[in-house]
Motif scaffolding. Structure first.
Motif, PDB file in Angstrom:
ATOM      1  N   ASP B   3      -2.411  18.519  -1.530  1.00  8.55           N
ATOM      2  CA  ASP B   3      -0.924  18.688  -2.032  1.00  8.55           C
ATOM      3  C   ASP B   3      -0.308  18.510  -0.613  1.00  8.55           C
ATOM      4  N   ASP B   4       0.948  18.091  -0.500  1.00 13.66           N
ATOM      5  CA  ASP B   4       1.599  17.818   0.701  1.00 13.66           C
ATOM      6  C   ASP B   4       1.901  19.199   1.286  1.00 13.66           C
ATOM      7  N   SER B  69       4.017  10.630   0.606  1.00  7.75           N
ATOM      8  CA  SER B  69       3.725  11.743   0.720  1.00  7.75           C
ATOM      9  C   SER B  69       3.068  11.553   2.290  1.00  7.75           C
TER      10      SER B  69
END
Lengths: 70, 177
Positions: B3-4, B69
Motif C-alpha cells: 500500500d502506498d 503510486s
C-alpha cells in the motif's frame, strides 16, 4: 506445447530465479553514501560547456549577447 | 507493491526530507529488490539496482508523478536502472558459430543453457526486460506495460521481436527451440 512455450522453458532453465528474496546487507547506508557524493558532471554537460567556451573565444562579441539574454 | 505511504510522507519526501525518504526506503526496499531480481536474476546486481534506483528517485523527487503510486514509480525507476545494468553486461563478442546443429533436448544440458543465456544477453536490454517479464516470469502484459510506461501493444511487439531475435541467435548456434 507451442514454440513460445518451448523457448520459455529453455529461457527459464538458462536464467533460473535467484534463491534469495532479500538483500544480504544494509542498503540504506549505501544509499546515504551515494547521496553525499558530489554531483558528477556528465559528458553532455562537459561537451556543452566546452562548446560554449570555444564559441565565445572565437566570437568574443557574442558574450554581450549572451549576457543580455541571461 | 505494498500500500502506498500517506500523502504527508510523500510530500515531505518531495521537499527533500531525508527522514521521509528513509521511511519510504524501508517500506519499499524489499519490493524494489525483488522486482529488480526478477529482471537481472543476480542478487548482487539487484542490490546495486536498489541503491541506484533510490538515489535516482531522491535526485528526481521533484518529478514524482502524483497520479501514480510511489511503488509503481519506484518500479519504473528500478526497471530503467536494471536496463542500464543489462546494457553494461551485454556481451559484444561476435558469435562463434557452432559446428553442428543441436536440437534443444527435453531437459536442456548445461551447454545448451549457456548458449541460450548468451543469446539472451545479446538481445538489446529493452527486449531482455520484456522477454524476462513476459516469457520467464509470465507476468500479464498490462503489468509489464505499467512497469515500463509503455502501451500494451508495444510490449506485445517487443515480446514478438525478442522471441524472433532469440530464435535467430539460437539457430546460428545450431539450437532449435
Amino acid at each position: 506445447m507451442t514454440d513460445n512455450d518451448s523457448l520459455a522453458r529453455l529461457l527459464r532453465t538458462a536464467r533460473p530465479p535467484a534463491s534469495v528474496d532479500r538483500p544480504s546487507r544494509d542498503l540504506w547506508s549505501l544509499v546515504e553514501c551515494r547521496l553525499q557524493e558530489p554531483a558528477e558532471w556528465s559528458w553532455v554537460d562537459l561537451s556543452l560547456a566546452a562548446m560554449i567556451a570555444t564559441t565565445l573565444l572565437m566570437f568574443p562579441s557574442w558574450m554581450f549577447v549572451l549576457a543580455y539574454h541571461l | 507493491m505494498r500500500d502506498d505511504p500517506d500523502r504527508g510522507v510523500l510530500e515531505r519526501f518531495v521537499h527533500g526530507d531525508r527522514d521521509a525518504f528513509e521511511s519510504l526506503f524501508r517500506q519499499f526496499e524489499l519490493e524494489v529488490f525483488r522486482w529488480a531480481l526478477r529482471i537481472v536474476r543476480d542478487p548482487g546486481t539487484a542490490e546495486d539496482v536498489v541503491v541506484e534506483a533510490f538515489w535516482r528517485a531522491y535526485r528526481g523527487r521533484a518529478r514524482f508523478d502524483w497520479s501514480r503510486s510511489f511503488g509503481a514509480w519506484m518500479r519504473r525507476i528500478a526497471t530503467n536502472v536494471a536496463k542500464d545494468h543489462l546494457r553494461a553486461a551485454r556481451p559484444r563478442a561476435a558469435w562463434a558459430v557452432a559446428d553442428e546443429r543441436i536440437a534443444a533436448p527435453a531437459a536442456p544440458d548445461s551447454s545448451v543453457s549457456e548458449a541460450v543465456a548468451l543469446a539472451f544477453r545479446r538481445l538489446p536490454p529493452r527486449l531482455q526486460v520484456v522477454a524476462t517479464l513476459a516469457l520467464i516470469e509470465e507476468l500479464p502484459y498490462t503489468d509489464i506495460a505499467d512497469a515500463l510506461d509503455l502501451p500494451v501493444g508495444t510490449v506485445k511487439s517487443r515480446v514478438f521481436r525478442a522471441t524472433r531475435a532469440l530464435r535467430l541467435e539460437l539457430s546460428q548456434l545450431g539450437i532449435r527451440p
